[in-house]
Design an enzyme around this catalytic site. Structure first.
Site, PDB file in Angstrom:
ATOM      1  N   TYR A 217       2.527  19.884   3.764  1.00 16.18           N
ATOM      2  CA  TYR A 217       2.042  18.536   3.537  1.00 16.18           C
ATOM      3  C   TYR A 217       0.794  18.297   4.391  1.00 16.18           C
ATOM      4  O   TYR A 217       0.107  19.221   4.757  1.00 16.18           O
ATOM      5  CB  TYR A 217       3.179  17.505   3.740  1.00 16.18           C
TER       6      TYR A 217
ATOM      7  N   ARG B 106      -6.891   8.625  -5.234  1.00 19.53           N
ATOM      8  CA  ARG B 106      -7.166   8.392  -3.811  1.00 19.53           C
ATOM      9  C   ARG B 106      -6.283   9.325  -2.987  1.00 19.53           C
ATOM     10  O   ARG B 106      -5.365   8.928  -2.303  1.00 19.53           O
ATOM     11  CB  ARG B 106      -6.845   6.940  -3.484  1.00 19.53           C
TER      12      ARG B 106
ATOM     13  N   LYS C  83       5.162  16.404  -1.581  1.00 18.68           N
ATOM     14  CA  LYS C  83       6.103  15.323  -1.241  1.00 18.68           C
ATOM     15  C   LYS C  83       7.518  15.677  -1.688  1.00 18.68           C
ATOM     16  O   LYS C  83       8.492  15.397  -0.997  1.00 18.68           O
ATOM     17  CB  LYS C  83       5.668  14.015  -1.912  1.00 18.68           C
TER      18      LYS C  83
ATOM     19  N   GLU D  60       2.265   7.669  -5.876  1.00 15.43           N
ATOM     20  CA  GLU D  60       1.663   8.311  -4.724  1.00 15.43           C
ATOM     21  C   GLU D  60       0.152   8.407  -4.874  1.00 15.43           C
ATOM     22  O   GLU D  60      -0.340   8.894  -5.894  1.00 15.43           O
ATOM     23  CB  GLU D  60       2.269   9.733  -4.648  1.00 15.43           C
ATOM     24  N   ASP D  61      -0.557   7.930  -3.879  1.00 17.49           N
ATOM     25  CA  ASP D  61      -2.013   8.097  -3.821  1.00 17.49           C
ATOM     26  C   ASP D  61      -2.758   7.546  -5.042  1.00 17.49           C
ATOM     27  O   ASP D  61      -3.722   8.158  -5.537  1.00 17.49           O
ATOM     28  CB  ASP D  61      -2.390   9.562  -3.546  1.00 17.49           C
TER      29      ASP D  61
ATOM     30  N   ASP E 159       5.050   4.898  -1.608  1.00 18.87           N
ATOM     31  CA  ASP E 159       5.152   5.341  -0.217  1.00 18.87           C
ATOM     32  C   ASP E 159       3.998   4.824   0.633  1.00 18.87           C
ATOM     33  O   ASP E 159       4.185   4.487   1.800  1.00 18.87           O
ATOM     34  CB  ASP E 159       5.211   6.868  -0.152  1.00 18.87           C
ATOM     35  N   ASP E 160       2.795   4.749   0.037  1.00 17.04           N
ATOM     36  CA  ASP E 160       1.630   4.298   0.818  1.00 17.04           C
ATOM     37  C   ASP E 160       1.810   2.850   1.270  1.00 17.04           C
ATOM     38  O   ASP E 160       1.374   2.478   2.357  1.00 17.04           O
ATOM     39  CB  ASP E 160       0.347   4.414  -0.013  1.00 17.04           C
TER      40      ASP E 160
ATOM     41  N   ASN F  25      -5.635   8.162   9.535  1.00 13.95           N
ATOM     42  CA  ASN F  25      -5.644   9.621   9.441  1.00 13.95           C
ATOM     43  C   ASN F  25      -6.960  10.077   8.805  1.00 13.95           C
ATOM     44  O   ASN F  25      -7.585   9.292   8.096  1.00 13.95           O
ATOM     45  CB  ASN F  25      -4.491  10.088   8.536  1.00 13.95           C
TER      46      ASN F  25
HETATM   47  P1  NAD Z   1      -7.059   1.228   2.149  1.00 17.45           P
HETATM   48  O1  NAD Z   1      -8.326   1.773   1.684  1.00 17.45           O
HETATM   49  O2  NAD Z   1      -6.127   0.617   1.170  1.00 17.45           O
HETATM   50  O3  NAD Z   1      -7.348   0.137   3.281  1.00 17.45           O
HETATM   51  C1  NAD Z   1      -8.325   0.232   4.290  1.00 17.45           C
HETATM   52  C2  NAD Z   1      -8.697  -1.167   4.723  1.00 17.45           C
HETATM   53  O4  NAD Z   1      -9.507  -1.088   5.876  1.00 17.45           O
HETATM   54  C3  NAD Z   1      -9.457  -1.955   3.689  1.00 17.45           C
HETATM   55  O5  NAD Z   1      -8.975  -3.280   3.669  1.00 17.45           O
HETATM   56  C4  NAD Z   1     -10.886  -1.958   4.227  1.00 17.45           C
HETATM   57  O6  NAD Z   1     -11.589  -3.111   3.857  1.00 17.45           O
HETATM   58  C5  NAD Z   1     -10.628  -1.954   5.710  1.00 17.45           C
HETATM   59  N1  NAD Z   1     -11.749  -1.445   6.501  1.00 17.45           N
HETATM   60  C6  NAD Z   1     -12.593  -0.446   6.207  1.00 17.45           C
HETATM   61  N2  NAD Z   1     -13.488  -0.307   7.203  1.00 17.45           N
HETATM   62  C7  NAD Z   1     -13.195  -1.218   8.138  1.00 17.45           C
HETATM   63  C8  NAD Z   1     -13.751  -1.560   9.377  1.00 17.45           C
HETATM   64  N3  NAD Z   1     -14.807  -0.910   9.881  1.00 17.45           N
HETATM   65  N4  NAD Z   1     -13.204  -2.558  10.074  1.00 17.45           N
HETATM   66  C9  NAD Z   1     -12.139  -3.224   9.592  1.00 17.45           C
HETATM   67  N5  NAD Z   1     -11.557  -2.928   8.423  1.00 17.45           N
HETATM   68  C10 NAD Z   1     -12.080  -1.942   7.702  1.00 17.45           C
HETATM   69  O7  NAD Z   1      -6.318   2.385   2.910  1.00 17.45           O
HETATM   70  P2  NAD Z   1      -4.786   2.426   3.357  1.00 17.45           P
HETATM   71  O8  NAD Z   1      -3.942   3.106   2.357  1.00 17.45           O
HETATM   72  O9  NAD Z   1      -4.377   1.071   3.783  1.00 17.45           O
HETATM   73  O10 NAD Z   1      -4.873   3.406   4.597  1.00 17.45           O
HETATM   74  C11 NAD Z   1      -5.625   3.059   5.734  1.00 17.45           C
HETATM   75  C12 NAD Z   1      -5.424   4.106   6.805  1.00 17.45           C
HETATM   76  O11 NAD Z   1      -4.069   4.098   7.207  1.00 17.45           O
HETATM   77  C13 NAD Z   1      -5.761   5.515   6.353  1.00 17.45           C
HETATM   78  O12 NAD Z   1      -6.481   6.179   7.339  1.00 17.45           O
HETATM   79  C14 NAD Z   1      -4.411   6.164   6.204  1.00 17.45           C
HETATM   80  O13 NAD Z   1      -4.457   7.541   6.506  1.00 17.45           O
HETATM   81  C15 NAD Z   1      -3.591   5.430   7.237  1.00 17.45           C
HETATM   82  N6  NAD Z   1      -2.169   5.455   6.926  1.00 17.45           N
HETATM   83  C16 NAD Z   1      -1.317   5.861   7.888  1.00 17.45           C
HETATM   84  C17 NAD Z   1       0.027   5.921   7.621  1.00 17.45           C
HETATM   85  C18 NAD Z   1       0.982   6.351   8.696  1.00 17.45           C
HETATM   86  O14 NAD Z   1       0.604   6.449   9.810  1.00 17.45           O
HETATM   87  N7  NAD Z   1       2.222   6.604   8.393  1.00 17.45           N
HETATM   88  C19 NAD Z   1       0.517   5.592   6.360  1.00 17.45           C
HETATM   89  C20 NAD Z   1      -0.401   5.145   5.388  1.00 17.45           C
HETATM   90  C21 NAD Z   1      -1.744   5.081   5.676  1.00 17.45           C
END
Ligand code: NAD
Length: 566
Positions: free
Chosen positions: A114, A167, A185, A257-258, A280-281, A422
């Site tokens: 993964y 995505r 997954k 997913e994604d 999951d996201d 990430n």
């Molecule tokens: P997403 O694209 O849906 O959301 C990102 C958000 O951040 C958007 O609202 C965007 O407008 C905002 N953004 C972008 N640049 C910014 C900045 N400079 N300042 C403030 N806000 C900003 O993505 P997502 O699915 O919500 O994922 C976001 C992050 O969270 C990714 O890096 C992902 O890897 C991580 N994530 C971690 C886990 C975990 O730790 N288990 C799980 C899911 C996602």
């Protein structure tokens, strides 16, 4: 003979051949069947009974010896993608050995099958593509989706993981090459959650890609067209969802997913009442983060409602987590969800989400548009809102600067900082920065793994809010009691199940997630919490309710230990 053949494109004669197979596996076919193959571990008796003599060298190995040998071979590879390819080869050769290896060495091989390695595998999917894994449904199959499902060799499917590849992880639109994600997954559903491999079906829905590099690539494996949107997209998805339910029944779990933001939220909203769906996201992330928070408040003191939460990033992860925290607070304090949301603030790329921005906000941000003056920077938001918990879900690295962490530390004895973006390079801050800038006071967890940090002679172990803690056990819980739709209370139960696995010893060290090496036990406990809640709410359809749900979950779990063949 010309009379029995067809004339092929080259003007030659192409003889028609019937592909056929024996129904009971033995001999060469048994060795080539990845679900039943044991390789050198076939015993003398099995070799006698199944016509295997001569097809194998004389040595007989145990499964443990085979694991040792494979481990040795895999560790020779320095490049993660080579390990990934070797793991997939093993899965296609000897499935039980693949799962034995993955279960026994989960911390070493999870990052291979993964994230992060699977991301690279998806990017290079066209060139590393060997045997097809999973089912491809494309726009060309509109009107025939059920026929495609019937082409899949297994009938008794319990979990589908489906992507449209728009995505993939942090890598963007990878089109049809996103198949690596459902495949990966579902390996975790089996290895960590004990769902039988034959009950898992990875699916990629190919509606085209907007990734020009892929469209220009002569080896790209998907449809060479831009993404279908609107009605064309919705109709294919609708046909797929209906076909899945008709083929496998209402208890089939479909994990989205994604998918890109717009489709992810819409699909979840549309199908959550009619199908057993899970994203999951959005939901898995929310549950794993809430699990960490429930552990953390045992260290920080008070209850969840005593805290103030500030998010950087208001996308799928951020809003999903925020909503689940609000739900937990509203349940625990008997208050409305609107009131509970007032404890939670979000900052997006344009600053603090506030009511004066309502006109231009995406619909999923609206519940968080509280009354406040506009604030443009995170630092100012931290100073104004004075959060006790800071959560990064922006996907943009280095945003938790020294000033931000210091501001958190000046407001809180023990600031809770979760840098969830990430990969590691995009983490809002590193573990070392969080501990150093807070002078060893922060409780820290991240999305990507960080090594322990020594600060002033004390060792700090960061937690990792890995979604793999939740979804396999959550799925097992739904399956084992026959749930037909995901109620939010079940997600809360999963978080509580996860938090219950963190020991007092862990908490004393500031560790808010349990050791991943016990993941099968953790999954069984999460499954039991989820099933217990489902029975309490009358959502479980398998009766009677098992007396000991943890033991029941453990008994339901797939074991990769070789069976003895008759
Ligand atoms: P997403 O694209 O849906 O959301 C990102 C958000 O951040 C958007 O609202 C965007 O407008 C905002 N953004 C972008 N640049 C910014 C900045 N400079 N300042 C403030 N806000 C900003 O993505 P997502 O699915 O919500 O994922 C976001 C992050 O969270 C990714 O890096 C992902 O890897 C991580 N994530 C971690 C886990 C975990 O730790 N288990 C799980 C899911 C996602």
């Amino acid at each position: 003979m010309a009379s029995e053949g067809d004339v092929d494109d080259n003007g030659g004669v192409d003889q028609l051949v019937t592909p056929w197979n024996m129904s009971i596996s033995s001999g060469y076919i048994l060795l080539r069947d990845p679900h039943q193959n044991k390789g050198l571990a076939f015993t003398e008796r099995e070799r006698d009974a199944h016509y295997l003599h001569g097809l194998l060298p004389p040595t007989i190995s145990t499964q443990e010896q085979q694991v040792k040998k494979i481990l040795h071979n895999l560790r020779q590879y320095q490049i993660p993608l080579q390990r990934y390819i070797a793991m997939i080869d093993l899965q296609e050769r000897n499935e039980m050995l693949f799962y034995k290896l993955l279960i026994d060495h989960v911390e070493e091989f999870l990052p291979v099958v993964y994230t992060p390695t699977v991301g690279e595998a998806c990017q290079k999917f066209g060139s590393i593509f060997r045997r097809p894994q999973g089912l491809y449904i494309s726009l060309k199959d509109k009107g025939h989706v059920r026929e495609l499902l019937n082409n899949w060799p297994e009938r008794n499917i319990q979990v589908i993981v489906v992507t449209d590849g728009e995505r993939i992880l942090g890598l963007g639109d990878l089109g049809c090459q996103g198949m690596g994600i459902p495949v990966g997954k579902l390996s975790l559903y089996t290895a960590l959650g004990g769902v039988r491999p034959s009950a898992c079906l990875p699916i990629t829905i190919d509606v085209g890609t907007n990734n020009q590099k892929l469209l220009d690539d002569e080896f790209y494996i998907g449809l060479k067209q831009n993404r279908a949107r609107g009605e064309e997209y919705t109709e294919l998805l609708e046909e797929f969802m209906c076909a899945v339910k008709r083929n496998y029944g209402e208890k089939i779990l479909v994990q989205f997913e994604d998918f890109a933001n717009h489709n992810a939220f819409d699909l979840l909203k549309k199908y959550r009442t009619t199908h057993l769906v899970f994203n999951d996201d959005i939901q898995g992330t929310a549950s794993v983060v809430l699990g960490g928070l429930l552990s953390a408040i045992k260290v920080l003191g008070g209850t969840l409602s005593d805290h103030t939460f500030l998010f950087l990033g208001a996308g799928e992860a951020g809003t999903g987590i925020a909503e689940l925290i609000a739900l937990e607070i509203s349940k625990k304090t008997d208050s409305s969800i609107e009131d509970a949301r007032q404890k939670i603030w979000l900052v997006d790329s344009k600053g603090l989400v506030v009511s004066s921005r309502k006109e231009s906000l995406q619909h999923f941000k609206l519940p968080w548009a509280h009354e406040h003056e506009p604030v443009t920077t995170l630092l100012d938001a931290v100073k104004d809102i004075k959060p006790t918990v800071l959560i990064g879900t922006s996907g943009v690295g280095r945003q938790f600067t020294q000033e931000v962490v210091e501001a958190m530390s000046s407001n809180n004895e023990k600031p809770l900082i979760m840098a969830l973006s990430n990969p590691t390079s995009q983490s809002e801050c590193t573990a070392e920065e969080a501990y150093t800038w807070s002078q060893g006071r922060a409780i820290f967890a991240s999305g990507s793994p960080f090594d322990p940090v020594t600060y002033e002679d004390k060792i700090f172990v960061p937690g990792q809010a890995n979604n793999a803690y939740i979804f396999p056990g959550f799925g097992l819980g739904l399956i084992m009691c026959g749930v037909v739709s995901v109620h939010d209370d079940l997600l809360l139960a999963a978080s509580q199940g996860l938090a219950s696995q963190v020991t007092d010893e862990d908490l004393a060290k500031g560790i808010i997630y349990p050791s991943f090496s016990c993941i099968r036990k953790i999954s069984a406990n999460i499954a039991a919490y989820v099933a217990a809640k489902a029975y309490d709410l009358g959502l479980a359809s398998y009766n009677p309710r098992p007396e000991d749900l943890v033991k029941f979950a453990e008994r339901c779990m797939y074991s990769p230990t070789y069976p003895n063949y008759r």
